[in-house]
Scaffold this motif. Structure first.
Motif, short mmCIF file in Angstrom:
data_model
loop_
_atom_site.label_atom_id
_atom_site.label_comp_id
_atom_site.label_asym_id
_atom_site.label_seq_id
_atom_site.Cartn_x
_atom_site.Cartn_y
_atom_site.Cartn_z
N TYR A 45 1.74 50.51 73.44
CA TYR A 45 1.02 49.24 73.50
C TYR A 45 1.99 48.09 73.72
CZ TYR A 45 -1.76 45.24 72.10
OH TYR A 45 -2.39 44.01 72.09
N ASP A 46 3.07 48.06 72.97
CA ASP A 46 4.06 46.99 73.12
C ASP A 46 4.62 46.97 74.55
OD1 ASP A 46 3.89 45.90 70.61
OD2 ASP A 46 5.59 47.02 69.79
N ARG A 47 4.89 48.15 75.08
CA ARG A 47 5.49 48.22 76.41
C ARG A 47 4.49 47.81 77.50
NH1 ARG A 47 6.41 53.02 76.19
NH2 ARG A 47 4.80 53.91 77.53
N GLN A 48 3.30 48.39 77.48
CA GLN A 48 2.35 48.18 78.57
C GLN A 48 1.63 46.84 78.50
OE1 GLN A 48 -0.38 51.49 78.96
NE2 GLN A 48 1.20 52.98 78.48
N MET A 49 1.23 46.44 77.30
CA MET A 49 0.36 45.28 77.17
C MET A 49 1.10 43.99 76.80
SD MET A 49 -2.19 47.00 77.98
CE MET A 49 -3.47 45.76 77.89
N ARG A 50 2.37 44.11 76.43
CA ARG A 50 3.13 42.93 76.04
C ARG A 50 4.38 42.77 76.91
NH1 ARG A 50 4.50 42.99 69.97
NH2 ARG A 50 4.66 40.74 70.33
N ARG A 51 5.33 43.68 76.79
CA ARG A 51 6.59 43.53 77.52
C ARG A 51 6.40 43.59 79.03
NH1 ARG A 51 10.52 48.21 76.47
NH2 ARG A 51 9.54 49.03 78.36
N ASP A 52 5.53 44.51 79.50
CA ASP A 52 5.29 44.66 80.94
C ASP A 52 3.91 44.13 81.33
OD1 ASP A 52 7.76 45.92 81.09
OD2 ASP A 52 6.90 47.93 80.91
N ARG B 274 -17.75 53.75 77.70
CA ARG B 274 -18.06 54.63 78.82
C ARG B 274 -17.41 54.11 80.11
NH1 ARG B 274 -22.77 54.87 75.71
NH2 ARG B 274 -23.79 53.14 76.81
N ILE B 275 -17.41 52.81 80.31
CA ILE B 275 -16.77 52.25 81.50
C ILE B 275 -15.25 52.43 81.42
CG2 ILE B 275 -16.34 50.13 82.81
CD1 ILE B 275 -19.16 49.23 82.04
N ALA B 276 -14.68 52.24 80.23
CA ALA B 276 -13.24 52.45 80.06
C ALA B 276 -12.85 53.89 80.40
CB ALA B 276 -12.82 52.11 78.64
N ALA B 277 -13.70 54.85 79.98
CA ALA B 277 -13.43 56.25 80.29
C ALA B 277 -13.48 56.49 81.79
CB ALA B 277 -14.44 57.14 79.56
N GLU B 278 -14.47 55.90 82.46
CA GLU B 278 -14.58 56.05 83.92
C GLU B 278 -13.36 55.49 84.62
OE1 GLU B 278 -18.17 54.02 84.81
OE2 GLU B 278 -19.48 55.54 83.89
N ARG B 279 -12.76 54.45 84.06
CA ARG B 279 -11.59 53.82 84.67
C ARG B 279 -10.28 54.49 84.27
NH1 ARG B 279 -12.91 47.27 84.64
NH2 ARG B 279 -14.84 47.44 85.85
N GLY B 280 -10.36 55.52 83.44
CA GLY B 280 -9.18 56.30 83.11
C GLY B 280 -8.31 55.75 82.00
N HIS B 281 -8.86 54.89 81.15
CA HIS B 281 -8.07 54.34 80.05
C HIS B 281 -8.19 55.24 78.82
CE1 HIS B 281 -7.21 50.69 82.25
NE2 HIS B 281 -8.47 50.68 82.64
N ARG B 282 -7.06 55.67 78.32
CA ARG B 282 -7.04 56.63 77.23
C ARG B 282 -7.44 56.02 75.90
NH1 ARG B 282 -1.81 60.37 75.42
NH2 ARG B 282 -2.89 61.50 73.73
N TYR B 283 -7.11 54.74 75.70
CA TYR B 283 -7.33 54.10 74.41
C TYR B 283 -8.18 52.84 74.54
CZ TYR B 283 -3.34 56.99 73.02
OH TYR B 283 -2.49 58.04 72.80
N THR C 85 -2.64 51.13 83.07
CA THR C 85 -2.36 51.08 81.63
C THR C 85 -3.25 52.05 80.89
OG1 THR C 85 -3.95 49.31 81.18
CG2 THR C 85 -1.73 48.66 81.83
N ASP C 86 -2.82 52.44 79.70
CA ASP C 86 -3.61 53.35 78.86
C ASP C 86 -4.67 52.63 78.06
OD1 ASP C 86 -2.21 55.70 79.55
OD2 ASP C 86 -0.61 55.23 78.12
N PHE C 87 -4.60 51.30 77.97
CA PHE C 87 -5.42 50.56 77.02
C PHE C 87 -6.46 49.68 77.71
CE2 PHE C 87 -1.32 51.44 75.18
CZ PHE C 87 -1.61 51.84 73.89
N ALA C 88 -7.68 49.74 77.17
CA ALA C 88 -8.74 48.80 77.55
C ALA C 88 -8.99 47.89 76.37
CB ALA C 88 -10.02 49.56 77.92
N GLY C 89 -8.91 46.59 76.59
CA GLY C 89 -9.04 45.63 75.49
C GLY C 89 -10.48 45.21 75.29
N LEU C 90 -10.97 45.34 74.05
CA LEU C 90 -12.32 44.93 73.70
C LEU C 90 -12.26 43.58 73.01
CD1 LEU C 90 -13.68 48.30 72.23
CD2 LEU C 90 -13.60 47.54 74.62
#
Length: 274
Positions: A10-17, A234-243, A205-210
């Motif tokens: 999370y820190d790497r994908q959603m903050r640092r990068d 369900r939409i996050a799953a379709e888009r391939g986000h793991r978390y 990214t692995d994360f979808a933000g709610l």
């Protein structure tokens, strides 16, 4: 779920990068911080700081540099501080520099597939008198803003402007392509908007933000929050986000915990107005 591994991702994908969260913003690495800068209607602030090895004098210099950067543009901004950030007294230093904190929220994460399974049956369906309406145009944005103003008791002009900008840019709405964008949905009962929420995703990214899940007071406890969560999952799953990731308030934290969300950290917004 391995707590430390997921938090590091999370820190790497959603903050640092991080990448810009809207068409009018840019993200840049400025020395020891990663920050986003846009217009007055965008989110402006510090996403990440690398101050573990910095001494007190350097920390204060970095804080002062961010104040100068945004003040030169006439922008209020936020330093989004997490409880695992360094130095441990960074919050105290921000206070001393004139920042004002908002209440802390809990960073919670769940595996998207697990949430989809948990909400696949009756538990994830809206009440029989409610229907879920995807936000795809300006009229839908107004419905969402109306719900938020009733649910949270404050103006939602910033959310209104943000969603309208994303729609105009082609990255808003539940039907936005799988490459990413914003998803927003409103629950309507008897023609009245009563609950609303949104989700933001970034490709790769692995994360979808709610974000922004809220229900008007007289409709709470009916399962609308869960229904909106299932819709977005369900939409996050379709888009391939793991978390799925949420900055949870004290009201939503127990609901999310029952649905399998795990606390990774806490986050406190520190605001500075020049």
């Amino acid at each position: 779920m391995e707590h430390d591994e997921v938090l590091a991702a999370y820190d790497r994908q959603m903050r640092r990068d991080a990448r810009p969260d809207g068409p009018g913003a840019r993200v840049e690495r400025a020395g020891r911080v990663v920050r986003q800068t846009g217009g007055a209607g965008d989110w402006n602030g510090v996403l990440w700081s690398d101050l573990r090895e910095a001494d007190a004098e350097e920390v204060e210099a970095v804080i002062a540099a961010q104040v100068r950067h945004y003040a030169a543009r006439g922008l209020a901004f936020e330093w989004k501080l997490y409880s695992h950030d360094h130095p441990r007294d960074l919050g105290r230093r921000l206070l001393a520099a004139g920042f004002e904190p908002e209440p802390a929220e809990t960073l919670m994460v769940a595996e998207t597939a697990a949430v989809v399974r948990a909400l696949a049956g009756p538990a994830g369906r809206p009440p029989g008198d409610a229907r879920l309406v995807p936000v795809t145009d300006a009229a839908g944005v107004e419905l969402l803003a109306e719900v938020h103003e009733q649910a949270f008791g404050t103006s939602r002009d910033a959310i209104r402007r943000r969603l309208l900008a994303l729609l105009a840019d082609g990255t808003g709405g539940a039907q936005a392509d799988g490459a990413g964008g914003a998803v927003a949905v409103v629950a309507v009962v008897g023609g009245r908007p009563v609950s609303a929420a949104r989700m933001e995703t970034r490709p790769g990214t692995d994360f979808a933000g709610l974000w922004g899940g809220g229900t008007v007071p007289d409709q709470r406890g009916r399962g609308l929050y869960r229904a909106l969560l299932g819709f977005r999952a369900r939409i996050a799953a379709e888009r391939g986000h793991r978390y799925l990731q949420v900055d949870a308030s004290e009201d939503s934290r127990p609901i999310l915990h029952r649905l399998g969300f795990t606390a990774l950290s806490t986050t406190t917004p520190y605001h500075f107005t020049p």
